[in-house]
Design an enzyme around this catalytic site. Structure first.
Site, PDB file in Angstrom:
ATOM      1  N   SER A  50       0.825  -1.204   0.000  1.00 41.87           N
ATOM      2  CA  SER A  50       0.000   0.000   0.000  1.00 41.87           C
ATOM      3  C   SER A  50       0.862   1.258   0.000  1.00 41.87           C
ATOM      4  CB  SER A  50      -0.916   0.023   1.227  1.00 41.87           C
ATOM      5  OG  SER A  50      -0.152   0.274   2.401  1.00 41.87           O
ATOM      6  N   ASP A  84      -1.158  -1.064  -3.837  1.00 43.07           N
ATOM      7  CA  ASP A  84      -2.505  -0.934  -3.266  1.00 43.07           C
ATOM      8  C   ASP A  84      -2.787   0.466  -2.723  1.00 43.07           C
ATOM      9  OD1 ASP A  84      -4.989  -2.106  -2.525  1.00 43.07           O
ATOM     10  OD2 ASP A  84      -4.274  -2.400  -0.478  1.00 43.07           O
ATOM     11  N   HIS A  85      -4.038   0.895  -2.873  1.00 45.02           N
ATOM     12  CA  HIS A  85      -4.521   2.162  -2.319  1.00 45.02           C
ATOM     13  C   HIS A  85      -3.595   3.343  -2.634  1.00 45.02           C
ATOM     14  CE1 HIS A  85      -8.193   1.198  -0.194  1.00 45.02           C
ATOM     15  NE2 HIS A  85      -7.653   0.051   0.162  1.00 45.02           N
ATOM     16  N   ASP A 106      -6.898   4.842  -5.769  1.00 48.08           N
ATOM     17  CA  ASP A 106      -7.983   5.135  -4.828  1.00 48.08           C
ATOM     18  C   ASP A 106      -8.354   6.607  -4.824  1.00 48.08           C
ATOM     19  OD1 ASP A 106      -9.833   5.180  -2.833  1.00 48.08           O
ATOM     20  OD2 ASP A 106      -8.509   4.422  -1.254  1.00 48.08           O
ATOM     21  N   GLU A 136     -12.017   2.066  -6.640  1.00 47.48           N
ATOM     22  CA  GLU A 136     -13.013   1.846  -5.586  1.00 47.48           C
ATOM     23  C   GLU A 136     -14.168   2.821  -5.736  1.00 47.48           C
ATOM     24  OE1 GLU A 136     -13.225   2.523  -0.777  1.00 47.48           O
ATOM     25  OE2 GLU A 136     -11.514   1.366  -1.532  1.00 47.48           O
ATOM     26  N   HIS A 211     -12.479  -5.374  -0.113  1.00 49.18           N
ATOM     27  CA  HIS A 211     -11.490  -4.835   0.813  1.00 49.18           C
ATOM     28  C   HIS A 211     -11.974  -5.068   2.243  1.00 49.18           C
ATOM     29  CE1 HIS A 211      -8.979  -1.991  -1.891  1.00 49.18           C
ATOM     30  NE2 HIS A 211      -9.594  -2.876  -2.653  1.00 49.18           N
ATOM     31  N   ASN A 233      -9.016  -8.983  -0.420  1.00 46.67           N
ATOM     32  CA  ASN A 233      -7.864  -8.316   0.190  1.00 46.67           C
ATOM     33  C   ASN A 233      -7.788  -8.586   1.692  1.00 46.67           C
ATOM     34  OD1 ASN A 233      -7.562  -7.181  -2.345  1.00 46.67           O
ATOM     35  ND2 ASN A 233      -7.384  -5.087  -1.605  1.00 46.67           N
TER      36      ASN A 233
END
Length: 284
Positions: A50, A84-85, A106, A136, A211, A233
């Site tokens: 992340s 991620d994110h 994100d 998302e 998530h 996730n």
């Protein structure tokens, strides 16, 4: 074993009606544990990093990515690398050269129109550089810095009609949706909206991502995969296992100073957690 593109793992799982678990990596021990757990389960998995983890490592992506990639190549399991994110365009643009085949961009905290514009730009960049892009829609919440969120509050969950429009407007390859889970749950008490998952699966042409799966009981995860979730996730559950093992060791050995003595059981605890999640997600 060579790294496998995330898109390949997702497409294969989706085609067989199964899921793929994606595990958040913070330290080298996390990566080693995911590899060991995947080998034990005989299943493929996603190693994901992340933006918060990159920040923890001083903003340096390349060293962590290189270490994780070497762990993955040495594993007897199919593993992919996922960023991620990501909220920073600068970090997004470093993904491909660092070896990541996929990114979760994100923009979910932005108003809908701004989310669409930012995500569409991220997708254009990603596809131009061979990167699969997840986004998302809805509010999963629970990450550090987020305001407290009730996963069952009105307006939090992803609307199937809006989700279909969002995918069409942005061109994303996968969509993370809000269906009753939240990030950072340490108790597995989340109740998912399986009817909503089924409606989203019918409305959205791309794979769905769950998530906050650490707080979801095994049976709920299995039902979610059967209803249409593909990428699952997991992050907090690994950290709970890791930290619990460290605490237990240090409580029994208060004079210990060599980190290897407590990192070894922590790594094994995480590997066991990874194996269990993989067996649930793969339908074993």
């Amino acid at each position: 074993m060579p790294l496998v593109p995330t898109a390949e793992l997702i497409d294969r799982a989706r085609g067989t009606g199964r899921g793929v678990a994606a595990f958040n990596v913070i330290t080298l021990e996390h990566a080693e544990a995911v590899a060991r757990g995947a080998q034990a389960a005989g299943a493929a998995a996603v190693l994901q990093v992340s933006e918060n983890a990159v920040r923890f490592h001083g903003g340096e992506l390349a060293p962590l990515a290189a270490a994780i990639a070497e762990v993955a190549r040495g594993a007897q399991a199919e593993l992919s690398l996922h960023l991620d994110h990501v909220v920073s365009a600068g970090l997004l643009h470093r993904a491909a050269e660092a070896g990541f085949s996929s990114v979760m961009f994100d923009a979910s905290k932005l108003p809908y129109a701004e989310n669409v514009a930012a995500t569409a730009a991220a997708v254009r960049w990603g596809h131009a550089h061979g990167v699969w892009v997840e986004a998302e829609l809805g509010r999963v919440g629970g990450k550090a810095g987020d305001a407290p969120l009730d996963a069952h509050a009105p307006g939090v969950r992803t609307d199937p009609v809006e989700a279909a429009a969002y995918v069409a407007e942005t061109g994303v390859d996968a969509l993370a949706v809000a269906v009753g889970s939240t990030h950072a749950m340490v108790e597995r008490t989340a109740a998912l909206d399986h009817e909503l998952i089924a409606r989203l699966r019918e409305s959205v042409p791309v794979p769905l991502v769950l998530h906050g799966s650490s707080g979801v009981p095994d049976a709920e995860i299995a039902r979610a995969v059967a209803a249409g979730m593909v990428k699952i996730n997991v992050g907090t559950a690994l950290n709970t296992a890791f930290t619990g093992a460290v605490r237990e060791y240090l409580a029994a050995h208060p004079a210990a100073v060599d980190p290897r003595t407590y990192l070894a059981p922590a790594r094994e605890a995480v590997a066991g957690t990874v194996e269990r999640f993989l067996r649930v997600v793969a339908g074993a």
